[in-house]
Design an enzyme around this catalytic site. Structure first.
Site, mmCIF file in Angstrom:
data_model
loop_
_atom_site.group_PDB
_atom_site.id
_atom_site.type_symbol
_atom_site.label_atom_id
_atom_site.label_comp_id
_atom_site.label_asym_id
_atom_site.label_seq_id
_atom_site.Cartn_x
_atom_site.Cartn_y
_atom_site.Cartn_z
ATOM 1 N N ARG A 1 30.385 32.201 -2.461
ATOM 2 C CA ARG A 1 30.591 32.718 -3.810
ATOM 3 C C ARG A 1 29.255 33.066 -4.472
ATOM 4 O O ARG A 1 29.180 33.888 -5.360
ATOM 5 C CB ARG A 1 31.323 31.613 -4.589
ATOM 6 N N CYS B 1 27.335 26.468 -16.039
ATOM 7 C CA CYS B 1 26.542 27.494 -15.336
ATOM 8 C C CYS B 1 25.070 27.374 -15.666
ATOM 9 O O CYS B 1 24.707 27.114 -16.808
ATOM 10 C CB CYS B 1 26.951 28.893 -15.784
HETATM 11 P P1 XMP Z 1 33.854 27.422 -18.601
HETATM 12 O O1 XMP Z 1 32.920 27.775 -19.703
HETATM 13 O O2 XMP Z 1 35.277 27.685 -18.932
HETATM 14 O O3 XMP Z 1 33.463 28.425 -17.410
HETATM 15 O O4 XMP Z 1 33.623 26.036 -18.114
HETATM 16 C C1 XMP Z 1 34.186 28.516 -16.205
HETATM 17 C C2 XMP Z 1 33.662 29.670 -15.384
HETATM 18 O O5 XMP Z 1 32.294 29.456 -15.009
HETATM 19 C C3 XMP Z 1 32.012 30.176 -13.807
HETATM 20 N N1 XMP Z 1 31.351 29.241 -12.898
HETATM 21 C C4 XMP Z 1 30.029 29.205 -12.669
HETATM 22 N N2 XMP Z 1 29.032 30.003 -13.103
HETATM 23 N N3 XMP Z 1 27.473 28.692 -11.912
HETATM 24 C C5 XMP Z 1 27.743 29.753 -12.710
HETATM 25 O O6 XMP Z 1 26.822 30.473 -13.106
HETATM 26 C C6 XMP Z 1 28.419 27.843 -11.431
HETATM 27 O O7 XMP Z 1 28.129 26.900 -10.721
HETATM 28 C C7 XMP Z 1 29.762 28.128 -11.836
HETATM 29 N N4 XMP Z 1 30.939 27.544 -11.526
HETATM 30 C C8 XMP Z 1 31.895 28.244 -12.209
HETATM 31 C C9 XMP Z 1 33.321 30.688 -13.275
HETATM 32 O O8 XMP Z 1 33.376 32.057 -13.536
HETATM 33 C C10 XMP Z 1 34.342 29.876 -14.051
HETATM 34 O O9 XMP Z 1 35.576 30.530 -14.163
#
Ligand code: XMP
Length: 533
Positions: free
Chosen positions: A451, A356
């Site tokens: 999203r 993120c």
């Molecule tokens: P981890 O830390 O497990 O996080 O890799 C997975 C979660 O990250 C969120 N997610 C995003 N958040 N930009 C964001 O700010 C993105 O591009 C993005 N893609 C995923 C999402 O909640 C996921 O479950």
């Protein structure tokens, strides 16, 4: 000149018991988080104090109830991301006792069949088996099997009203019998292994298991209703697998029909005029419900918003009993809003994910432990459950998250597993899989723009990406990863004397750690030759 009088050591007030001294340093959630009300804390900022324990890690129970129809055996949910969860991941995780959320960055039809793949994965009773008709020739049947690439060869034989006529055994479904009709070579009804559905009782698997033990060499059991119409089929191999699972350490999460649990995400799509596309959303949800989905997730970057609230309300009004996950939020009022719109489970996390960049790009988001504490207060009052979404990089993070949340959502931790979508690539002799944020430009171009509050066409124009594209080193198979993660959570519970996750929540005592404390917490001052995992 310094005073040479020896200092007299004054003990702390004797009234201060060991326990009250402990509680001065190691505080329960309310005292701790309210005491740090102006500081946003995340997993590495705190550590949990150990407590007296008579619980061995292996006896700690990891069951969690996300909603009435979502009892998980391990509190782990895989993220609805296009490099994390499709059917293969959802099947593997449900088999380990967790839940997969199938992403929606694919055509709707494809997502529906992914859900079907999970729901039909292992059958207790196969409710609608492939049947043969008496006048079919064996040759026709063989051609059909080849066309569909079916590998099984034994079929119940029914008439056009579904009445059972017999069983066609596998050994006669061969080219040498191609010209024979099914009725000529089938085992007739009177000799076919069958029982009435009323005989199945409360534990159909136990009943089928007994039948197979008593009928040596029989591999199929047909089930009929009072009118002798076919109601289903048990196979010996499925029954044996389910029996083994019942004794295994990791138990699958299943619905009341013994099917694996499965979730799917959906986008709050908009029409060209920018309005919520109710018809499309409801059509999508009915397709998912028809396929047996257990929960839908309306996952966005900003859940405390009209678009997400309206989408949740729309789905709730049309599907009264459907379990809905909605998010993401990081505030009590965000939880309250989504719960009032009809969500049963709220996802908490804005910017903690490993891919993120929301906090960097938009300057918003709350470190995860503080966000979870605040969200959990509202959730407990409103009777909804909370998912800690993002930022879990090790089992210790999961333990800390579970002191406040009902389960954790993992993306990066699972994206390197062979069961995650995408192929393995080799770079300088090491194996990797792709892992990308759903807010990365590549993922938004592939469909996830809604999203992040953008229209699909916007993603081709200049919008600020809120995620990166990355690689994860190939990890062991998912069951190994879950085993390690679950084992770590059980260790944490053992240290806190918590037999259940609800005891973990009530017993947890927190204290802040300094950067020096954080360094001390990881391996240090050694040359690492083998990692713990
Ligand atoms: P981890 O830390 O497990 O996080 O890799 C997975 C979660 O990250 C969120 N997610 C995003 N958040 N930009 C964001 O700010 C993105 O591009 C993005 N893609 C995923 C999402 O909640 C996921 O479950």
């Amino acid at each position: 000149m310094a005073d040479a009088t020896p200092q007299v050591f004054t003990p702390a007030p004797s009234a201060q018991s060991a326990q009250s001294l402990d509680s001065l340093f190691y505080q329960p959630a309310d005292a701790f988080f309210r005491g740090h009300a102006h500081t946003a804390l995340t997993y590495d900022d705190v550590t949990l104090a150990t407590l007296f324990s008579d619980v061995l890690p292996r006896d700690a129970q990891l069951d969690t109830l996300l909603a009435d129809n979502l009892p998980l055996r391990v509190p782990i949910v895989s993220a609805d991301m296009d490099t994390v969860t499709e059917a293969e991941m959802a099947i593997a995780l449900a088999r380990c006792g967790g839940l997969g959320l199938i992403h929606c960055n694919m055509p709707e039809r494809t997502q529906l069949s992914e859900v079907s793949r999970v729901k039909n994965n292992v059958h207790g009773l196969i409710a609608d088996p492939i049947k043969a008709s008496p006048d079919q020739s064996i040759g026709e049947l063989l051609a059909y099997l080849e066309e569909k690439a079916f590998t099984f060869r034994t079929f119940p034989v029914v008439d056009k009203d579904g009445h059972l006529l017999g069983l066609l055994p596998g050994q006669v479904v061969r080219p040498r019998h191609a010209n024979k009709k099914v009725f000529e070579v089938m085992t007739p009804r009177a000799m076919a292994p069958a029982i009435s559905d009323t005989e199945l009782g409360a534990d159909p698997i136990e009943c089928a298991d007994r039948f197979f033990s008593e009928h040596v060499g029989t591999h199929k059991l047909l089930v009929v209703d009072a009118q002798d119409r076919l109601r289903g089929l048990f196979t010996l191999s499925d029954v044996e697998r389910i029996r083994q699972e019942q004794n295994a350490q990791m138990k699958p999460s299943r619905d009341t029909k013994f099917r694996l649990l499965c979730g799917a995400s959906l986008a709050p799509s908009r029409t060209a005029a920018g309005k919520l596309d109710g018809e499309r959303i409801l059509g999508h949800v009915s397709g998912l419900v028809e396929r047996g989905v257990d929960v839908v997730a309306i996952s966005t970057a900003h859940g405390h918003s009209t678009g997400v609230g309206d989408a949740v309300r729309l789905v709730r009004n049309a599907f009264k009993d459907l379990t809905i996950i909605a998010g993401n939020v990081t505030s009590g009022s965000g939880v309250e809003y989504l719960a009032e719109c009809g969500a049963n489970v709220v996802k908490v996390g804005q910017g903690p994910g490993s891919i993120c960049t929301t906090r960097i790009v938009a300057g918003v988001g709350i470190p995860q432990l503080t966000a979870l504490y605040v969200a959990k207060q509202a959730a407990a009052r409103l009777g909804v459950t909370v998912l800690a979404d993002g930022g879990i990089t090790k089992s210790g993070d999961a333990v800390k998250a579970l002191t406040l949340a009902d389960a954790v959502v993992c993306g990066g931790l699972l994206a390197g597993c062979p069961e995650a979508p995408g192929s393995v690539m080799e770079i300088n002799g090491k194996l990797y899989k792709q892992y990308r944020g759903m807010g990365s430009l590549a993922a938004m171009n592939a469909g996830s723009a809604a999203r992040y509050g953008h229209a699909a066409k916007d993603s081709a124009r200049k919008v600020a990406a809120e995620g990166i594209e990355a690689l994860k080193e190939l990890s062991p198979k998912l069951d190994q990863v879950v085993f390690q993660l679950a084992g770590g959570i059980q260790s944490g519970m053992g240290y806190l004397g918590a037999r259940t996750l609800s005891e973990l929540r009530s017993k947890a005592r927190y204290i802040r750690v300094t950067p020096a404390g954080q360094r001390e917490s990881a391996p240090h001052d050694v040359i690492e030759v083998k990692t713990g995992g």
